[in-house]
Design an enzyme around this catalytic site. Sequence first.
Site, PDB file in Angstrom:
ATOM      1  N   LYS A 200       0.859  -1.054   0.071  1.00  7.38           N
ATOM      2  CA  LYS A 200      -0.033  -0.041   0.050  1.00  7.38           C
ATOM      3  C   LYS A 200       0.994   1.108  -0.097  1.00  7.38           C
ATOM      4  CE  LYS A 200      -1.884   2.923   2.061  1.00  7.38           C
ATOM      5  NZ  LYS A 200      -1.906   4.543   1.755  1.00  7.38           N
ATOM      6  N   GLU A 275       9.642   0.943  10.911  1.00  6.18           N
ATOM      7  CA  GLU A 275      10.691   1.987  10.774  1.00  6.18           C
ATOM      8  C   GLU A 275      10.052   3.172  10.777  1.00  6.18           C
ATOM      9  OE1 GLU A 275      12.678   4.700   9.383  1.00  6.18           O
ATOM     10  OE2 GLU A 275      12.751   3.700   7.302  1.00  6.18           O
ATOM     11  N   CYS A 309      13.377  10.441   8.087  1.00  5.00           N
ATOM     12  CA  CYS A 309      13.161  10.142   9.536  1.00  5.00           C
ATOM     13  C   CYS A 309      14.492  10.196  10.160  1.00  5.00           C
ATOM     14  CB  CYS A 309      12.726   8.701   9.567  1.00  5.00           C
ATOM     15  SG  CYS A 309      13.729   7.527   8.600  1.00  5.00           S
ATOM     16  N   GLU A 406       9.423  15.474  16.142  1.00  2.59           N
ATOM     17  CA  GLU A 406       9.824  15.416  14.754  1.00  2.59           C
ATOM     18  C   GLU A 406       9.104  16.403  13.807  1.00  2.59           C
ATOM     19  OE1 GLU A 406       8.987  11.692  12.589  1.00  2.59           O
ATOM     20  OE2 GLU A 406      11.001  11.898  11.564  1.00  2.59           O
TER      21      GLU A 406
HETATM   22  P1  ADP Z   1       3.601  10.699   7.302  1.00  2.00           P
HETATM   23  O1  ADP Z   1       3.010  11.424   8.636  1.00  2.00           O
HETATM   24  O2  ADP Z   1       4.891  10.894   7.171  1.00  2.00           O
HETATM   25  O3  ADP Z   1       2.617  11.186   6.289  1.00  2.00           O
HETATM   26  P2  ADP Z   1       1.902   8.237   7.696  1.00  2.00           P
HETATM   27  O4  ADP Z   1       2.590   7.452   8.933  1.00  2.00           O
HETATM   28  O5  ADP Z   1       0.797   9.003   8.220  1.00  2.00           O
HETATM   29  O6  ADP Z   1       3.321   9.345   7.327  1.00  2.00           O
HETATM   30  O7  ADP Z   1       1.518   7.536   6.593  1.00  2.00           O
HETATM   31  C1  ADP Z   1       2.615   6.565   6.276  1.00  2.00           C
HETATM   32  C2  ADP Z   1       1.641   5.664   5.513  1.00  2.00           C
HETATM   33  O8  ADP Z   1       0.951   4.965   6.396  1.00  2.00           O
HETATM   34  C3  ADP Z   1       1.060   6.094   4.084  1.00  2.00           C
HETATM   35  O9  ADP Z   1       0.742   4.937   3.001  1.00  2.00           O
HETATM   36  C4  ADP Z   1      -0.459   6.147   4.743  1.00  2.00           C
HETATM   37  O10 ADP Z   1      -1.461   6.035   3.875  1.00  2.00           O
HETATM   38  C5  ADP Z   1      -0.416   4.970   5.947  1.00  2.00           C
HETATM   39  N1  ADP Z   1      -1.313   5.029   6.907  1.00  2.00           N
HETATM   40  C6  ADP Z   1      -1.758   5.949   7.627  1.00  2.00           C
HETATM   41  N2  ADP Z   1      -2.529   6.071   8.654  1.00  2.00           N
HETATM   42  C7  ADP Z   1      -2.933   4.566   8.506  1.00  2.00           C
HETATM   43  C8  ADP Z   1      -3.694   3.634   9.447  1.00  2.00           C
HETATM   44  N3  ADP Z   1      -4.484   4.186  10.275  1.00  2.00           N
HETATM   45  N4  ADP Z   1      -3.497   2.192   9.145  1.00  2.00           N
HETATM   46  C9  ADP Z   1      -2.662   1.991   8.243  1.00  2.00           C
HETATM   47  N5  ADP Z   1      -1.907   2.832   7.326  1.00  2.00           N
HETATM   48  C10 ADP Z   1      -2.201   3.999   7.475  1.00  2.00           C
END
Ligand code: ADP
Length: 504
Positions: A200, A275, A309, A406
């Site tokens: 995904k 990670e 990161c 962060e």
């Molecule tokens: P950032 O804060 O760097 O945007 P995220 O941790 O929000 O990163 O997102 C990283 C990945 O996790 C993306 O592919 C996002 O779609 C996915 N993601 C965000 N929320 C969820 C969730 N509740 N469950 C699973 N995947 C998620």
Amino acid sequence: MNIAVSSTIDRVPAALRGWLAKPRPMLINGKWVMAKSGKTFDVHDPATEMKLASVAEGDAADIDEAVRAARRALEEGPWSRLSPAARGRMIHRIGDLILANLDELAQLESLDNGKPFSVARVADVPLSADMFHYMSGWCTKIEGKHIPLSALAAGGQYLSFTRPEPIGVVGQIIPWNFPLLMAAWKLAPALATGCTVVLKVAEETPLSALRLGEILMEAGLPDGVVNIVTGFGETAGAALAAHPDVDKVAFTGSTEVGRLIVQAASRDLKKVSLELGGKSPNIILGDADVDAAIAGATAGIFFNHGQCCNAGSRLFVQEKIFDKVTAGIAANAARIKIGVGMDPETEMGPLVSEVQHGRVKGILKSGLEEGARALTGGSAIGNRGYFVQPTVLVDTKPNMKVVREEIFGPVLVATPFKDADDKLIAAANDTIYGLAAGVWTKDIAKANQIANRLKAGTVWINCYHVFDSALPFGGYKQSGWGREMGQAVLSNYLETKAITTNIS
Ligand code: ADP
């Protein structure tokens, strides 16, 4: 300061513009399909805020179909019958094809993420290819062990050995900061160990992974071995992390979402590797090569617009050189050429999205209001696109949000220290994170003593951001579970079976 943000898409070849003009489907079971719901969503160029493409909006139903395809490919398909050498050759071919499409992948990465094309071309894309090349070699070297037994006078009566096996169907969820490279970090070891995958990708930056999907098919990967789903985190991502037929979830992203992943995966006690975030200390001692340290600390925070990161976002400089070092970094920051990623002159592009732009501006504002002083930068720039000035903050306090959280943007906080003593180590380790750290000094013994005491998965001495497919990378504390890359990552994707035969 204004930034010329016109016509990014006009700078890429017509064939790629044609590719972007069609709604982009997802890869499920070797076929390119739109979402079952028929929904699509738009992705935008963060430099112009204009629509770049529309992609399928996958959700739980599409994830379910992708997981079924991955299960079939694991249990029934030709994939598990391939010899390790044949599997390795296929993975190696993926690396070759990435390099054969170097320019196009770098263009996609630049348009979608905002990073300079010139950087994507020398870093993101070649490193992605290297990950497949490196991992292809492991296929023939994943070995078990003979184990001599001692309990109950068993010695000699039993033959015991371990057999490493693929963990199974893997759900992989990746972020937007290095879209292609994060896909490579995840896919290459999963394939090397013989797993099948549902990937995904981040909703902000789905394009290069979709192009990679075409490459995977061209390399001959059997149907269903890798499925690529585009969609949102709360729907597609959450459905993948919770799917009962996924054996393992591998996630890269924020610590906050990492916690949600663990909760979702806990119902079936799926294996999880994470990670996550960082707030990495970069320490410059008084005897360091000052010019090298200034250049290294500049790159340490501003590379990829601070959207790393492992960014060296907390700088500690010994008092006697503090003013010189911070002034040097601030001067470098002020010289960074900001613009659209496809402009060959550009050294720093926009942040990835309106959300990130808002977050970074908000945290900068809070720092300045709490009394931090900007030696350079301190605000957003331009009236279009998600641009932020590279910023160096001094006069910070340990409890300020800019020091603790962060930021994931081009913002450095710099603090002086008197001696390289316990207090310095405590300050460097005073974070919930533990991903990376830097130490700059000519005294290599002292550098290694400090490195040993830093709670971080990676320590760079007299360098920063040195990555290699062979080097394990991952976090202590709330920066994650497990390691990416190197031999270490293989254990993320393997189960160990102990087989004992009675030979008496
Ligand atoms: P950032 O804060 O760097 O945007 P995220 O941790 O929000 O990163 O997102 C990283 C990945 O996790 C993306 O592919 C996002 O779609 C996915 N993601 C965000 N929320 C969820 C969730 N509740 N469950 C699973 N995947 C998620």
